[in-house]
Design an enzyme around this catalytic site. Structure first.
Site, PDB file in Angstrom:
ATOM      1  N   SER A 154       2.526   2.392  -5.181  1.00  0.00           N
ATOM      2  CA  SER A 154       2.033   4.011  -4.491  1.00  0.00           C
ATOM      3  C   SER A 154       3.013   4.952  -4.986  1.00  0.00           C
ATOM      4  O   SER A 154       4.071   4.656  -5.515  1.00  0.00           O
ATOM      5  CB  SER A 154       1.998   3.791  -2.923  1.00  0.00           C
ATOM      6  OG  SER A 154       1.979   5.021  -2.235  1.00  0.00           O
ATOM      7  N   TYR A 167       5.127   2.942   5.608  1.00  0.00           N
ATOM      8  CA  TYR A 167       4.471   2.773   4.565  1.00  0.00           C
ATOM      9  C   TYR A 167       5.633   2.864   3.235  1.00  0.00           C
ATOM     10  O   TYR A 167       5.313   2.164   2.424  1.00  0.00           O
ATOM     11  CB  TYR A 167       3.342   3.730   4.395  1.00  0.00           C
ATOM     12  CG  TYR A 167       2.385   3.455   3.225  1.00  0.00           C
ATOM     13  CD1 TYR A 167       1.271   2.349   3.355  1.00  0.00           C
ATOM     14  CD2 TYR A 167       2.489   4.215   2.175  1.00  0.00           C
ATOM     15  CE1 TYR A 167       0.200   2.205   2.312  1.00  0.00           C
ATOM     16  CE2 TYR A 167       1.692   3.939   0.810  1.00  0.00           C
ATOM     17  CZ  TYR A 167       0.638   3.186   1.005  1.00  0.00           C
ATOM     18  OH  TYR A 167      -0.269   3.022  -0.002  1.00  0.00           O
TER      19      TYR A 167
HETATM   20  N1  NAD Z   1      -6.147   4.661  -1.423  1.00  0.00           N
HETATM   21  C1  NAD Z   1      -4.972   4.952  -1.711  1.00  0.00           C
HETATM   22  O1  NAD Z   1      -5.018   6.356  -1.990  1.00  0.00           O
HETATM   23  C2  NAD Z   1      -3.903   4.233  -2.164  1.00  0.00           C
HETATM   24  C3  NAD Z   1      -3.144   4.859  -2.691  1.00  0.00           C
HETATM   25  C4  NAD Z   1      -1.711   4.209  -3.337  1.00  0.00           C
HETATM   26  C5  NAD Z   1      -1.602   2.877  -3.064  1.00  0.00           C
HETATM   27  N2  NAD Z   1      -2.573   2.173  -2.484  1.00  0.00           N
HETATM   28  C6  NAD Z   1      -2.684   0.818  -2.183  1.00  0.00           C
HETATM   29  O2  NAD Z   1      -3.527   0.305  -2.999  1.00  0.00           O
HETATM   30  C7  NAD Z   1      -3.942  -1.080  -2.260  1.00  0.00           C
HETATM   31  C8  NAD Z   1      -5.380  -1.283  -2.135  1.00  0.00           C
HETATM   32  O3  NAD Z   1      -5.860  -0.348  -1.109  1.00  0.00           O
HETATM   33  P1  NAD Z   1      -7.288   0.309  -0.989  1.00  0.00           P
HETATM   34  O4  NAD Z   1      -7.068   1.859  -1.165  1.00  0.00           O
HETATM   35  O5  NAD Z   1      -8.189  -0.398  -1.839  1.00  0.00           O
HETATM   36  O6  NAD Z   1      -7.522   0.184   0.465  1.00  0.00           O
HETATM   37  P2  NAD Z   1      -8.875  -0.471   1.203  1.00  0.00           P
HETATM   38  O7  NAD Z   1      -8.583  -0.543   2.807  1.00  0.00           O
HETATM   39  O8  NAD Z   1     -10.067  -0.263   0.859  1.00  0.00           O
HETATM   40  O9  NAD Z   1      -8.450  -2.079   0.833  1.00  0.00           O
HETATM   41  C9  NAD Z   1      -7.318  -3.007   1.316  1.00  0.00           C
HETATM   42  C10 NAD Z   1      -8.115  -4.139   1.317  1.00  0.00           C
HETATM   43  O10 NAD Z   1      -6.805  -5.037   2.043  1.00  0.00           O
HETATM   44  C11 NAD Z   1      -7.439  -6.282   2.809  1.00  0.00           C
HETATM   45  N3  NAD Z   1      -6.266  -6.673   3.695  1.00  0.00           N
HETATM   46  C12 NAD Z   1      -5.409  -5.700   4.785  1.00  0.00           C
HETATM   47  N4  NAD Z   1      -4.805  -6.588   5.199  1.00  0.00           N
HETATM   48  C13 NAD Z   1      -4.787  -7.744   4.768  1.00  0.00           C
HETATM   49  C14 NAD Z   1      -4.193  -9.244   5.006  1.00  0.00           C
HETATM   50  N5  NAD Z   1      -3.317  -9.021   5.740  1.00  0.00           N
HETATM   51  N6  NAD Z   1      -4.543 -10.202   4.050  1.00  0.00           N
HETATM   52  C15 NAD Z   1      -5.518 -10.214   3.262  1.00  0.00           C
HETATM   53  N7  NAD Z   1      -6.072  -8.761   3.087  1.00  0.00           N
HETATM   54  C16 NAD Z   1      -5.755  -7.729   3.740  1.00  0.00           C
HETATM   55  C17 NAD Z   1      -8.200  -4.973   3.669  1.00  0.00           C
HETATM   56  O11 NAD Z   1      -9.266  -6.059   4.349  1.00  0.00           O
HETATM   57  C18 NAD Z   1      -9.097  -4.386   2.494  1.00  0.00           C
HETATM   58  O12 NAD Z   1     -10.272  -5.196   1.907  1.00  0.00           O
HETATM   59  C19 NAD Z   1      -2.921  -1.192  -1.128  1.00  0.00           C
HETATM   60  O13 NAD Z   1      -1.683  -1.830  -1.149  1.00  0.00           O
HETATM   61  C20 NAD Z   1      -2.567   0.286  -0.625  1.00  0.00           C
HETATM   62  O14 NAD Z   1      -1.320   0.544  -0.075  1.00  0.00           O
HETATM   63  C21 NAD Z   1      -3.805   2.860  -2.083  1.00  0.00           C
END
Ligand code: NAD
Length: 301
Positions: A154, A167
């Protein structure tokens, strides 16, 4: 010919958002897919997580692309659950080539008001879950002396944000894990890298809690959040980036094109990290006259 033909990719958090985009993109590039998701909500997360239907829909898309798919409900906090999926993948597909430790949650709270449960869930999923995913999958890659491990970081691998201390701590730790995994796995011909997404259009960001946090006021809607997101980057026309932007960077890292890229992090953030620091809302001394700076845009061309 796909850039990942014949590979097997193991993706956590794959039921939706970035993980789902990675599964579909990797499948399009020729990989068989293992997707893992919790498929349940958590008390400390103020937006719904994915469900079984989401997971099955991604699996159906992967199979529709002609690739094999294992879609498993498992929690990255539970080593035995991850190990069971790893064993199933090795049994059915014979190997794992690419591991994408992507599952994660988000939340906002002032650090002095944050509950221990909020802190613990964040660290257990975003940080310890990455270690457990790598721990489960590394041995078979070490045995084959081949593999690519990608961790989802991130911008908070690099910088802090208000109300994001848990976070930010977890994502700084992901960067540390990436470096140590790279040192230990490099001699086994397993590459390890981190992708640091900017603001991505997934349910993790696009939810009522986060719209209000991003826009800075109660009742903010998606347009307000999009307007706020434009302040996050420099590249023309960018606000929330599509999740496929991360998948495409990941294909590059996982494919032969990335064969000498090891132990590094790749920012996919439309220029966020080169923005000069500027406090748009400093706390002024008592009685200091307000100045109007709206209308001045130093980035305008
Ligand atoms: N969306 C953003 O802007 C952003 C920016 C930087 C980093 N991220 C990172 O990207 C990654 C993916 O996030 P996203 O944006 O696709 O969000 P999202 O919420 O759409 O997807 C995250 C997925 O992880 C699953 N999950 C959560 N806890 C879990 C667990 N204990 N075991 C298994 N699965 C679990 C959720 O059910 C979900 O399907 C994360 O690590 C997040 O921190 C996101």
């Amino acid at each position: 010919m796909g850039r990942l033909d014949g590979k097997v990719a193991y993706i956590t958090g794959g039921a939706r958002g970035q993980g789902a985009a990675h599964a579909r993109t990797f499948a399009r590039e020729g990989a068989d897919i293992v997707i893992i998701d919790l498929c349940a909500d958590l008390g400390t997360v103020r937006y719904p997580l994915a469900d079984r239907e989401d997971l099955d829909a991604v699996a159906a898309d992967v199979r529709g692309l002609g690739r094999r798919c294992i879609a498993a409900v498992a929690d990255v906090r539970e080593q035995d659950q991850l190990d069971a999926v790893t064993a199933q993948a090795l049994e059915e597909f014979g190997k794992i080539d690419i591991v994408f430790a992507n599952a994660g949650i988000q939340g906002v709270a002032k650090f002095w008001e944050m509950t221990e449960e909020q802190w613990d869930d964040m660290i257990a999923i975003n940080q310890t879950g990455v270690w457990k995913t790598a721990k489960s999958t590394a041995p078979s890659m070490i045995e084959r002396e081949s593999g690519s491990l990608i961790l989802t970081g991130s911008m908070n691998c690099h910088e802090g944000l208000p109300e994001y201390c848990h976070y930010t701590a977890s994502k700084h730790a992901v960067m540390g894990l990436m470096k140590c995994f790279a040192i230990e796995l490099g001699p086994h011909n397993i590459r390890v890298n981190c992708i640091c997404p900017g603001v991505i259009d997934t349910p993790l960001l696009d939810n009522p809690m986060n719209r209000e946090w991003a826009a800075g006021f109660k009742g903010a809607d998606k347009d307000d959040a999009l307007a706020a997101a434009r302040h996050w980057s420099i590249l023309k026309g960018t606000a929330l980036l599509p999740p496929e932007a991360i998948s495409e960077a990941a294909v590059f890292l996982a494919s032969d094109e990335g064969r000498y890229i090891h132990g590094t992090s790749l920012d996919v953030d439309a220029g966020h990290m080169v923005m000069p620091g500027f406090n748009h809302a400093p706390v002024q001394p008592e009685g200091f006259p307000r100045r109007q700076h709206e209308g001045y845009n130093p980035y305008a061309t």
